[in-house]
Scaffold this motif. Structure first.
Motif, PDB file in Angstrom:
ATOM      1  N   HIS A 107      67.494  -0.087 -15.608  1.00  0.00           N
ATOM      2  CA  HIS A 107      66.773  -0.361 -14.348  1.00  0.00           C
ATOM      3  C   HIS A 107      66.523   0.899 -13.519  1.00  0.00           C
ATOM      4  O   HIS A 107      65.698   0.894 -12.605  1.00  0.00           O
ATOM      5  N   ARG A 109      65.501   3.583 -14.933  1.00  0.00           N
ATOM      6  CA  ARG A 109      64.567   4.377 -15.733  1.00  0.00           C
ATOM      7  C   ARG A 109      63.118   3.944 -15.494  1.00  0.00           C
ATOM      8  O   ARG A 109      62.815   3.204 -14.567  1.00  0.00           O
ATOM      9  N   GLU A 110      62.215   4.409 -16.353  1.00  0.00           N
ATOM     10  CA  GLU A 110      60.801   4.080 -16.173  1.00  0.00           C
ATOM     11  C   GLU A 110      60.578   2.565 -16.275  1.00  0.00           C
ATOM     12  O   GLU A 110      61.319   1.865 -16.954  1.00  0.00           O
ATOM     13  N   GLU A 111      59.499   2.104 -15.637  1.00  0.00           N
ATOM     14  CA  GLU A 111      59.139   0.680 -15.579  1.00  0.00           C
ATOM     15  C   GLU A 111      59.157  -0.001 -16.968  1.00  0.00           C
ATOM     16  O   GLU A 111      59.572  -1.155 -17.080  1.00  0.00           O
ATOM     17  N   ILE A 112      58.726   0.692 -18.000  1.00  0.00           N
ATOM     18  CA  ILE A 112      58.669   0.044 -19.334  1.00  0.00           C
ATOM     19  C   ILE A 112      60.046  -0.406 -19.826  1.00  0.00           C
ATOM     20  O   ILE A 112      60.133  -1.228 -20.730  1.00  0.00           O
ATOM     21  N   TYR A 113      61.115   0.117 -19.233  1.00  0.00           N
ATOM     22  CA  TYR A 113      62.470  -0.267 -19.648  1.00  0.00           C
ATOM     23  C   TYR A 113      63.094  -1.338 -18.741  1.00  0.00           C
ATOM     24  O   TYR A 113      64.271  -1.645 -18.870  1.00  0.00           O
ATOM     25  N   HIS A 114      62.306  -1.906 -17.819  1.00  0.00           N
ATOM     26  CA  HIS A 114      62.910  -2.795 -16.817  1.00  0.00           C
ATOM     27  C   HIS A 114      62.980  -4.260 -17.223  1.00  0.00           C
ATOM     28  O   HIS A 114      63.752  -5.013 -16.657  1.00  0.00           O
ATOM     29  N   HIS A 115      62.152  -4.692 -18.170  1.00  0.00           N
ATOM     30  CA  HIS A 115      62.055  -6.128 -18.453  1.00  0.00           C
ATOM     31  C   HIS A 115      62.502  -6.442 -19.872  1.00  0.00           C
ATOM     32  O   HIS A 115      61.714  -6.436 -20.808  1.00  0.00           O
TER      33      HIS A 115
END
Ligand code: CA2
Length: 150
Positions: A107, A109-115
């Motif tokens: 969480h 890190r970059e947005e692509i790792y959030h979901h």
């Protein structure tokens, strides 16, 4: 008496741990994590099956195998966390406790790792504790197994 077995499953690129990006993932290798996990599992009265694969289908087949062979699953799905509905579907079919584990705090890190899709079926999620997360997941798994038997 046979010990409960925990499957500890690792996804793509984790075989390269310790080789690059130590500021994110640390300098510990996956073999070292496996050795530490074995030592911790022994103290907790658990047996472990520790695996790594770079292939989505192989990871899914390990989850299927766990349905018959494992009391719980600890899984670091790595990049498949964010892409694999097939892995999510396989994990949904596993009835025991499932801990999703990330070495880094995804969480932060970059947005692509959030979901993470996998989080939608995980009993618990551990992220950001570094390689120690594996030992903590084993302790937590012992607790979850004991609770499910009480
Ligand atoms: O923090 C984790 O454990 C991750 O699951 C690792 C994945 C990443 O896609 C997730 O966002 C978080 C990536 C694993 C990459 O493995 C490396 C191995 C060696 C050097 C650098 C990365």
């Amino acid at each position: 008496m046979t010990l409960p077995v925990i499957f500890i499953l690792n996804g793509p690129n984790l075989n390269l741990l310790g080789e690059r990006e130590p500021h994110i993932y640390g300098s510990v290798t996956l073999s070292e994590i496996e050795a530490r996990s074995r030592a911790r599992a022994e103290t907790r009265g658990l047996a472990i099956e520790f695996r790594q694969t770079n292939y989505e289908g192989a990871l899914i087949e390990s989850v299927h195998e766990a349905r018959k062979a494992a009391a719980g699953i600890v899984i670091n799905p790595a990049g498949f966390s964010f892409t694999s509905i097939a892995l999510l579907d396989a994990l949904k079919m596993f009835d025991g406790p499932k801990i999703e584990l990330h070495i880094s705090n995804i969480h932060k890190r970059e947005e692509i790792y959030h979901h993470s899709l996998v989080s939608k079926t995980a009993t618990a999620v551990i992220a950001g504790l570094g390689p120690s997360g594996y030992e903590i997941a084993i302790d937590a798994m012992r607790m979850l197994i004991d609770e499910s038997r009480a």
